[in-house]
Structure formats: C-alpha cells, structure tokens
Scaffold this active site. Structure first.
Site, PDB file in Angstrom:
ATOM      1  N   LYS A   1       0.815  -1.226   0.000  1.00  0.00           N
ATOM      2  CA  LYS A   1       0.000   0.000   0.000  1.00  0.00           C
ATOM      3  C   LYS A   1       0.848   1.276   0.000  1.00  0.00           C
ATOM      4  O   LYS A   1       0.461   2.269  -0.613  1.00  0.00           O
ATOM      5  CB  LYS A   1      -0.968  -0.002   1.187  1.00  0.00           C
ATOM      6  CG  LYS A   1      -2.068  -1.067   1.038  1.00  0.00           C
ATOM      7  CD  LYS A   1      -3.116  -0.937   2.129  1.00  0.00           C
ATOM      8  CE  LYS A   1      -4.213  -1.976   1.919  1.00  0.00           C
ATOM      9  NZ  LYS A   1      -5.330  -1.813   2.853  1.00  0.00           N
TER      10      LYS A   1
ATOM     11  N   ASP B   1     -10.214   2.768   2.230  1.00  0.00           N
ATOM     12  CA  ASP B   1     -10.404   1.890   3.401  1.00  0.00           C
ATOM     13  C   ASP B   1     -11.175   2.592   4.526  1.00  0.00           C
ATOM     14  O   ASP B   1     -12.148   2.048   5.057  1.00  0.00           O
ATOM     15  CB  ASP B   1      -9.048   1.414   3.945  1.00  0.00           C
ATOM     16  CG  ASP B   1      -8.464   0.263   3.131  1.00  0.00           C
ATOM     17  OD1 ASP B   1      -9.228  -0.454   2.455  1.00  0.00           O
ATOM     18  OD2 ASP B   1      -7.237   0.071   3.190  1.00  0.00           O
TER      19      ASP B   1
ATOM     20  N   GLY C   1      -5.403  -2.335  17.810  1.00  0.00           N
ATOM     21  CA  GLY C   1      -4.505  -2.548  16.679  1.00  0.00           C
ATOM     22  C   GLY C   1      -4.087  -1.217  16.083  1.00  0.00           C
ATOM     23  O   GLY C   1      -4.896  -0.293  15.958  1.00  0.00           O
TER      24      GLY C   1
ATOM     25  N   ILE D   1     -12.988  -6.095  11.989  1.00  0.00           N
ATOM     26  CA  ILE D   1     -12.728  -6.036  10.547  1.00  0.00           C
ATOM     27  C   ILE D   1     -12.223  -7.378  10.008  1.00  0.00           C
ATOM     28  O   ILE D   1     -12.051  -7.535   8.809  1.00  0.00           O
ATOM     29  CB  ILE D   1     -11.801  -4.871  10.156  1.00  0.00           C
ATOM     30  CG1 ILE D   1     -10.383  -5.064  10.686  1.00  0.00           C
ATOM     31  CG2 ILE D   1     -12.377  -3.551  10.612  1.00  0.00           C
ATOM     32  CD1 ILE D   1      -9.388  -4.136   9.985  1.00  0.00           C
TER      33      ILE D   1
ATOM     34  N   TYR E   1     -12.843 -10.979   8.712  1.00  0.00           N
ATOM     35  CA  TYR E   1     -14.039 -11.619   8.146  1.00  0.00           C
ATOM     36  C   TYR E   1     -13.872 -13.121   7.889  1.00  0.00           C
ATOM     37  O   TYR E   1     -14.757 -13.760   7.333  1.00  0.00           O
ATOM     38  CB  TYR E   1     -14.518 -10.910   6.868  1.00  0.00           C
ATOM     39  CG  TYR E   1     -13.451 -10.716   5.828  1.00  0.00           C
ATOM     40  CD1 TYR E   1     -13.094 -11.732   4.963  1.00  0.00           C
ATOM     41  CD2 TYR E   1     -12.803  -9.497   5.721  1.00  0.00           C
ATOM     42  CE1 TYR E   1     -12.101 -11.541   4.022  1.00  0.00           C
ATOM     43  CE2 TYR E   1     -11.810  -9.294   4.781  1.00  0.00           C
ATOM     44  CZ  TYR E   1     -11.475 -10.316   3.940  1.00  0.00           C
ATOM     45  OH  TYR E   1     -10.493 -10.129   3.008  1.00  0.00           O
TER      46      TYR E   1
HETATM   47  P1  NAP Z   1      -0.931  -5.286  10.050  1.00  0.00           P
HETATM   48  O1  NAP Z   1      -0.537  -3.933   9.567  1.00  0.00           O
HETATM   49  O2  NAP Z   1      -0.018  -6.453   9.867  1.00  0.00           O
HETATM   50  O3  NAP Z   1      -1.241  -5.145  11.631  1.00  0.00           O
HETATM   51  C1  NAP Z   1      -1.527  -6.280  12.418  1.00  0.00           C
HETATM   52  C2  NAP Z   1      -2.065  -5.812  13.765  1.00  0.00           C
HETATM   53  O4  NAP Z   1      -2.427  -6.979  14.534  1.00  0.00           O
HETATM   54  C3  NAP Z   1      -1.026  -5.048  14.590  1.00  0.00           C
HETATM   55  O5  NAP Z   1      -1.706  -4.096  15.369  1.00  0.00           O
HETATM   56  C4  NAP Z   1      -0.447  -6.175  15.466  1.00  0.00           C
HETATM   57  O6  NAP Z   1       0.146  -5.717  16.661  1.00  0.00           O
HETATM   58  C5  NAP Z   1      -1.699  -6.942  15.773  1.00  0.00           C
HETATM   59  N1  NAP Z   1      -1.419  -8.315  16.226  1.00  0.00           N
HETATM   60  C6  NAP Z   1      -0.965  -9.336  15.491  1.00  0.00           C
HETATM   61  N2  NAP Z   1      -0.831 -10.449  16.273  1.00  0.00           N
HETATM   62  C7  NAP Z   1      -1.203 -10.074  17.529  1.00  0.00           C
HETATM   63  C8  NAP Z   1      -1.297 -10.754  18.775  1.00  0.00           C
HETATM   64  N3  NAP Z   1      -0.969 -12.050  18.893  1.00  0.00           N
HETATM   65  N4  NAP Z   1      -1.718 -10.079  19.865  1.00  0.00           N
HETATM   66  C9  NAP Z   1      -2.064  -8.762  19.758  1.00  0.00           C
HETATM   67  N5  NAP Z   1      -2.010  -8.064  18.598  1.00  0.00           N
HETATM   68  C10 NAP Z   1      -1.586  -8.713  17.500  1.00  0.00           C
HETATM   69  O7  NAP Z   1      -2.318  -5.745   9.416  1.00  0.00           O
HETATM   70  P2  NAP Z   1      -3.535  -4.832   8.912  1.00  0.00           P
HETATM   71  O8  NAP Z   1      -3.407  -4.601   7.470  1.00  0.00           O
HETATM   72  O9  NAP Z   1      -3.688  -3.666   9.830  1.00  0.00           O
HETATM   73  O10 NAP Z   1      -4.759  -5.858   9.093  1.00  0.00           O
HETATM   74  C11 NAP Z   1      -5.228  -6.223  10.366  1.00  0.00           C
HETATM   75  C12 NAP Z   1      -6.432  -7.166  10.210  1.00  0.00           C
HETATM   76  O11 NAP Z   1      -7.484  -6.481   9.536  1.00  0.00           O
HETATM   77  C13 NAP Z   1      -6.163  -8.407   9.368  1.00  0.00           C
HETATM   78  O12 NAP Z   1      -6.875  -9.472   9.960  1.00  0.00           O
HETATM   79  C14 NAP Z   1      -6.776  -8.082   8.016  1.00  0.00           C
HETATM   80  O13 NAP Z   1      -7.206  -9.240   7.317  1.00  0.00           O
HETATM   81  C15 NAP Z   1      -7.955  -7.241   8.431  1.00  0.00           C
HETATM   82  N6  NAP Z   1      -8.400  -6.298   7.388  1.00  0.00           N
HETATM   83  C16 NAP Z   1      -9.716  -6.313   7.014  1.00  0.00           C
HETATM   84  C17 NAP Z   1     -10.171  -5.406   6.077  1.00  0.00           C
HETATM   85  C18 NAP Z   1     -11.625  -5.433   5.668  1.00  0.00           C
HETATM   86  O14 NAP Z   1     -11.939  -4.847   4.631  1.00  0.00           O
HETATM   87  N7  NAP Z   1     -12.503  -6.035   6.426  1.00  0.00           N
HETATM   88  C19 NAP Z   1      -9.289  -4.474   5.520  1.00  0.00           C
HETATM   89  C20 NAP Z   1      -7.958  -4.454   5.931  1.00  0.00           C
HETATM   90  C21 NAP Z   1      -7.519  -5.375   6.875  1.00  0.00           C
HETATM   91  P3  NAP Z   1       1.746  -5.432  16.724  1.00  0.00           P
HETATM   92  O15 NAP Z   1       1.943  -4.061  16.172  1.00  0.00           O
HETATM   93  O16 NAP Z   1       2.060  -5.539  18.162  1.00  0.00           O
HETATM   94  O17 NAP Z   1       2.409  -6.506  15.883  1.00  0.00           O
END
Ligand code: NAP
Length: 274
Positions: A71, A103, A129, A216, A218
């Site tokens: 991104k 988004d 998050g 978020i 799914y």
């Molecule tokens: P990302 O940038 O990789 O961030 C991951 C987040 O999850 C960080 O805040 C991370 O914390 C946290 N995390 C991971 N493992 C953890 C654990 N064991 N305990 C506590 N926190 C944990 O990913 P992202 O792009 O933000 O996406 C996050 C989620 O949103 C994913 O599941 C993705 O599929 C979903 N999503 C959905 C949509 C939608 O349209 N519905 C759109 C975008 C993303 P740390 O910083 O401590 O690692």
C-alpha cells in the site's frame, strides 16, 4: 463472459493474494453493470514494488486494488495521491497514475449501514490494533468524534498512530478493561481471532450497553469478539461491511457507477461458505 482484446483489465495486487475475495466482488458488479472488464488477483513479490506497479501501466491495466504489503509502494508509484498509503490505483486517460485510499471511508460507510445514528452515539472510539488498517480507520473516524484511543500490543505503534491525530490517545494493552468500559465504539483491527491466528479473552462484560462493536476480520465472519458482543445484545458489525464498501468506492472510481452492496454481500457469503 466474452473476453476480447478490448476488455478492460483490473486486478488486486498483494502478497499473499490468493485468498482475496475481491475478484468475486468486482466480477459480480462488472456483470451486474454489463461492463466489458475482468478483475483478477495478481500475487506481487518484488524487491522494488514501486517499479513493478509502474510497469503495469504498459500492460494496459485500467486500475488496481492494492493490499498488504504494497500500500505504501502504491502511493509512491502514483503521479497523484492524497495519502501516503493507497489501496486503489487508477490510470487516467492522459497516462498519469492516481492513487486513492477508500479503506477508512469504506469503514465509515459500513458503520453508517449498521448504525445509522452512529454520529450521535459515538464520541469515544477505541481502536484495537495500530497496523495499517487500524491506523486508517482511526484517522477516518477522528474528525467525527471527540477522542480516538489506540491500543496495540507493541505500544510504540499505538503512540505513533495517536501522534498523527489531534485527538489521538494511547491506551496501554494491559488497560483494556478500563478502555472497553469507556468507549462508544470499539474497532477490532488486529489479526486476533482470524482463522489460524491467536485469539484473546476480550473484556466484553465491561462494555456499555449502548456501545457498538466492529470487527474487521471476516474469516471467520463471527469472531469471538463479535460473538461475545452479540451474546450481550450489543450492536455489532462484521468485517464484510468494510470490505464491500471500500470495494464499492473503488468500483465507482474506475467505472463511475455505484455498485450494489447487498448483492456483493450475498456473493461473498456464498464464497465464504457462510
Ligand atoms: P498489520 O498492519 O499487519 O497489523 C496487524 C495488527 O495486529 C497489529 O496491530 C499487530 O500488533 C496486531 N497483532 C498481530 N498479532 C497479535 C497478537 N498475537 N496479539 C495482539 N495483537 C496482534 O495488518 P492490517 O493490514 O492492519 O490488518 C489487520 C487485520 O485487519 C487483518 O486481519 C486483516 O485481514 C484485516 N483487514 C480487514 C479489512 C476489511 O476490509 N474487512 C481491511 C484491511 C484489513 P503489533 O503491532 O504488536 O504486531
């Protein structure tokens, strides 16, 4: 579908991308509107994603969705962009590449669908998050609310996210019980609860009866976070809403027509086997 040399080409790029539901969603809308276009998923592994994205221009793409981890590269590759992180790209008639981020607005569209009165109800937001998604949602909500608290396992990321907003705040990960009790809207934007990932025992018992819970994630559609909220009778929003509405805004940017969100939900539920 009759694909010819004139068919417009669109894609989602990311790594990994084979799990993406975007082709189901966009090809459904393309068929609804009788458009001569096709939307595919392209795994992009590259040491130089900015150059790789620019190369796609020569291949005649109309537009792209961009997902993790490209991104930032998408915004950098563009000639015109309003944000440092982009999930939509569009090649203009003059050959220029424009970048957009749908988004945050997509999340707000989904929230308005779930709770049309959310603007009156939501003053204090808690975002769980501070990754790309959490940050984008917090930034989109911030102008409409009093405070946005970020709670993140790695506190430095929560601090960095909060610092981007005049009304951004940090909640320590070990203070979730207090934060859950104070929020009007809690957005679960970590990977916790995703199929194959760790889960967490969220302090849902502390949440106010008037609060809204949004997840978020799914896959699965009903996470433990949402299940516990529903069991308490709270208003909840699943992760498909954001997916559909960010996609609808992208589709409108490419084709100039607003697609049908309800049709997309039915197709995505079928694709998820729900
Ligand atoms: P990302 O940038 O990789 O961030 C991951 C987040 O999850 C960080 O805040 C991370 O914390 C946290 N995390 C991971 N493992 C953890 C654990 N064991 N305990 C506590 N926190 C944990 O990913 P992202 O792009 O933000 O996406 C996050 C989620 O949103 C994913 O599941 C993705 O599929 C979903 N999503 C959905 C949509 C939608 O349209 N519905 C759109 C975008 C993303 P740390 O910083 O401590 O690692």
């Amino acid at each position: 579908m009759n694909i010819t040399a004139a068919t417009k080409l669109l894609a989602v790029i990311g790594d990994p991308v084979r799990h993406s539901l975007s082709p189901v969603m966009h090809n459904g809308w393309i068929a609804d509107h009788g458009l001569d276009a096709v939307y595919v998923a392209l795994p992009l592994k590259s040491d130089d994603p900015v150059a790789a994205i620019r190369t796609l221009k020569g291949l005649g793409f109309t537009g792209l969705n961009v997902t993790v981890p490209h991104k930032e590269a998408a915004a950098l590759a563009a000639d015109r962009t309003e944000q440092a992180v982009a999930n939509v790209l569009r090649w203009e008639n003059d050959g220029a590449l424009s970048a957009f981020n749908t988004d945050g607005a997509g999340f707000i569209d989904a929230l308005a669908e779930t709770a049309p009165d959310w603007r009156a109800r939501v003053k204090r937001v808690l975002v769980l998050g501070a990754g790309g998604a959490g940050l984008g949602i917090g930034q989109a909500l911030a102008p409409h609310v009093d405070t946005v608290h970020f709670a993140n396992r790695t506190i430095s990321r929560a601090e960095a996210a909060a610092a981007t907003l005049p009304n951004g705040r940090v909640l320590r990960w070990d203070e979730l019980e207090r934060g859950f009790g104070a929020a009007d809207l809690i957005v679960q934007a970590t990977t916790l609860g995703m199929s194959g990932q760790a889960t967490q025992d969220w302090p849902i018992a502390n949440v106010r009866g008037s609060a809204i819970l949004a997840d978020i994630v799914y896959r699965p559609l009903e996470t433990e976070f949402l299940r516990a909220g529903r069991a308490r009778g709270l208003v909840t929003m699943d992760g498909l809403g954001m997916l559909i509405h960010q996609g609808a805004r992208a589709f409108e940017l490419w084709f100039g027509v607003k697609p049908d969100a309800k049709k997309a939900r039915a197709r995505l539920l079928a694709a998820l086997g729900a």
